[in-house]
Write a protein that holds these residues in place. Structure first.
Motif, short mmCIF file in Angstrom:
data_model
loop_
_atom_site.label_atom_id
_atom_site.label_comp_id
_atom_site.label_asym_id
_atom_site.label_seq_id
_atom_site.Cartn_x
_atom_site.Cartn_y
_atom_site.Cartn_z
N GLY A 237 54.69 19.59 75.21
CA GLY A 237 54.23 20.80 75.63
C GLY A 237 54.93 21.85 74.78
O GLY A 237 54.68 23.13 74.96
N ALA A 238 55.50 21.66 73.61
CA ALA A 238 56.63 22.62 72.87
C ALA A 238 55.29 23.26 72.12
O ALA A 238 54.19 22.55 71.90
N GLU A 239 55.42 24.46 71.52
CA GLU A 239 54.70 25.02 70.42
C GLU A 239 55.14 24.26 69.15
O GLU A 239 56.40 24.87 68.93
N VAL A 240 54.57 23.64 68.32
CA VAL A 240 55.21 22.98 67.21
C VAL A 240 54.67 23.47 65.83
O VAL A 240 53.56 23.70 65.62
N VAL A 241 55.75 23.71 64.97
CA VAL A 241 55.11 24.16 63.60
C VAL A 241 55.83 22.88 62.68
O VAL A 241 57.01 22.53 62.65
N LEU A 242 54.90 22.37 61.83
CA LEU A 242 55.27 21.15 61.06
C LEU A 242 55.08 21.62 59.82
O LEU A 242 54.10 21.87 59.32
N VAL A 243 56.38 21.66 58.82
CA VAL A 243 56.07 21.74 57.69
C VAL A 243 56.06 20.45 56.75
O VAL A 243 57.33 19.87 56.49
N SER A 244 54.88 20.15 56.15
CA SER A 244 54.91 18.89 55.43
C SER A 244 54.69 19.01 53.81
O SER A 244 54.00 19.64 53.31
N GLY A 245 55.36 18.00 53.61
CA GLY A 245 55.52 17.74 51.82
C GLY A 245 54.07 16.92 51.58
O GLY A 245 53.35 16.61 52.66
N PRO A 246 53.81 16.57 50.70
CA PRO A 246 52.35 15.96 50.17
C PRO A 246 52.40 14.54 50.89
O PRO A 246 53.28 13.47 50.68
N GLY B 179 47.45 19.22 67.95
CA GLY B 179 48.06 20.39 68.79
C GLY B 179 49.29 20.72 67.92
O GLY B 179 50.11 21.34 68.53
N VAL B 180 49.38 20.66 66.68
CA VAL B 180 50.81 21.03 65.84
C VAL B 180 49.91 21.88 64.67
O VAL B 180 48.90 21.87 64.19
N THR B 181 50.73 23.18 64.50
CA THR B 181 50.45 24.12 63.34
C THR B 181 51.13 23.38 62.10
O THR B 181 52.40 23.32 61.98
N THR B 182 50.13 22.72 61.21
CA THR B 182 50.77 22.11 59.87
C THR B 182 50.61 23.07 58.79
O THR B 182 49.50 23.54 58.41
N LEU B 183 51.99 23.31 58.14
CA LEU B 183 51.60 23.78 56.83
C LEU B 183 52.08 23.17 55.74
O LEU B 183 53.05 22.37 55.81
N VAL C 214 59.40 24.43 68.36
CA VAL C 214 60.01 23.48 67.57
C VAL C 214 59.36 23.48 66.09
O VAL C 214 58.32 23.57 66.22
N LEU C 215 60.41 23.35 65.28
CA LEU C 215 60.07 23.12 63.57
C LEU C 215 60.57 22.05 63.24
O LEU C 215 61.68 21.57 63.58
N ILE C 216 59.68 21.52 62.37
CA ILE C 216 59.92 20.05 61.96
C ILE C 216 59.58 20.08 60.37
O ILE C 216 58.35 20.62 60.06
N THR C 217 60.41 19.57 59.50
CA THR C 217 60.08 19.41 58.02
C THR C 217 59.87 17.67 58.18
O THR C 217 60.47 16.97 58.72
#
Ligand code: CTP
Length: 376
Positions: A205-214, A222-226, A168-171
């Motif tokens: 249970g998802a593998e999550v990538v969060l792309v976060s602004g400031p 448990g989330v990969t945050t960029l 799952v990919l989230i902005t």
């Protein structure tokens, strides 16, 4: 078989006559740690085990590799050996991982068989692009990698509401568009809703990538945050994080950036206030939703509106090409922007569903539940 066993599965192999030309029953049994069923065994012990019991006393039937011939037999209900008889007798989910020469995969007969099997509810993983066993041949036909197959098995067996084995990919948050080294164009998004969705997806249970602004929020557990600043950086991070099963675009991306940000701090002085020229930013959501390769299965947009909420959300759904739009009224009186609660409507091609005002965490939880249902 090894990858499935590592994940706690009990694997009971059926080895076909063709399969036995590549691997011996002894080797297969040693890896599975279970008895191997072959046609010979079946003939001798049909009273004892029986292909019906073998086919039903399981959570899922996986065919790997599935040849063009076996797919043809399955599509037509033929049962002339133990494997095809078990496939005909089973009432469990069936997952196939095709592997064949690219021309055989592309052949009209195989296309028909695959289409018919899909309609019958058979699930597919792969085939992938790659080089074949035949020298110099490449194309679509290579069996999916063992880890991909294990993930597909996990996803099919996961309980309702679970996103195990899914990406799952989230902005989330605002973007900052520089004017000069010290000044930015920003907006009031806190990132609370997007971050809550990322946390809920991870809990499911998802593998999550969060792309976060400031934002001033901590990175969710448990989330990969960029971390990114601008819309263009956000787009690059999102593209780099593909593939994903679900993409949720909750960020309040700046629609415009300053055409040429100054390398030095802009000083006040004789010219009076500076005149800023704007150019439009890339639309991250629309770019991903319209991709032909690697488009996530579900693309979710947000529509923050102050007027005609549902009407505008419907328009966004079609214009940007998403599967669902989460619409909310962000007029200052609602207190939603930056607040603890959210009142949203889910807009899809088939209709509108409005939820009561809920804490943003609960909106996230319910949305993730809904999306996992849609994936199935
Ligand atoms: N979005 C995006 N990239 C942009 C602008 C918006 O990914 N450059 C996404 C947002 O994350 C959100 C959705 O698009 O999911 C809706 O954004 P919104 O700003 O409301 O829509 P706009 O296209 O800007 O339309 P308008 O300005 O007419 O409201």
């Amino acid at each position: 078989m090894r990858r499935l066993k590592e994940r706690g599965a009990i694997v009971r192999p059926i080895l076909t006559e063709g399969g036995a030309k590549f691997v011996t029953p002894l080797a297969v049994g040693a890896i599975a740690g279970e008895r191997v069923f072959t046609d010979l065994f079946d003939l001798a012990e049909e009273n004892d085990v029986g292909h019906i019991r073998l086919a039903r006393d399981t959570d899922l039937v996986l065919v790997a590799p599935a040849t063009a011939y076996l797919l043809a037999k399955m599509a037509n209900g033929l049962a002339d050996d133990l494997a095809s008889a078990a496939l005909l007798a089973t009432d469990r989910p069936v997952l196939v991982a095709p592997a064949m020469n690219p021309r055989m995969w592309a052949n009209a007969a195989t296309r028909r068989n695959v289409e018919r099997l899909r309609q019958d509810g058979v699930r597919f993983v792969g085939p992938n692009e790659g080089t074949m066993a035949e020298r110099g041949e490449s194309g679509l036909g290579r069996m999916a990698e063992p880890l991909e197959i294990a993930a597909a098995v996990e996803a099919l067996l996961a309980p309702a509401g679970s996103l195990k084995g899914r990406r799952v990919l989230i902005t989330s948050g605002p973007t900052h568009e520089p004017i000069d080294p010290v000044r930015v164009i920003a907006n009031r998004s806190s990132g609370r809703q997007g971050h809550a969705i990322a946390a809920a997806a991870a809990r499911a249970g998802a593998e999550v990538v969060l792309v976060s602004g400031p934002v001033s929020l901590p990175d969710p557990e448990g989330v990969t945050t960029l971390h990114v600043e601008t819309a263009r950086e956000m787009l690059a991070a999102v593209e780099g994080a593909l593939p994903a099963d679900i993409a949720v675009f909750a960020a309040a991306v700046a629609d415009w950036r300053v055409a040429e940000a100054s390398a030095e701090k802009v000083k006040k002085g004789k010219g009076g206030p500076p005149a800023l020229t704007f150019v439009e930013n890339p639309d991250i959501l629309a770019t991903i939703a319209k991709r032909v390769d690697n488009r996530p299965q579900l693309v979710i947009g947000f529509a923050a509106e102050t007027t005609n909420v549902i009407e505008n959300a419907r328009e966004k759904l079609t214009r940007k090409g998403c599967d669902l739009v989460v619409a909310n009224d962000v007029s200052p009186a609602t207190g939603i922007m930056g607040g603890d609660r959210n009142e949203v409507s889910l807009v899809t091609a088939s209709g509108v569903e409005s939820w009561d005002s809920l804490p943003k965490e609960d909106v996230a939880e319910r949305l993730i539940d809904r999306l996992s249902g849609m994936l199935r």
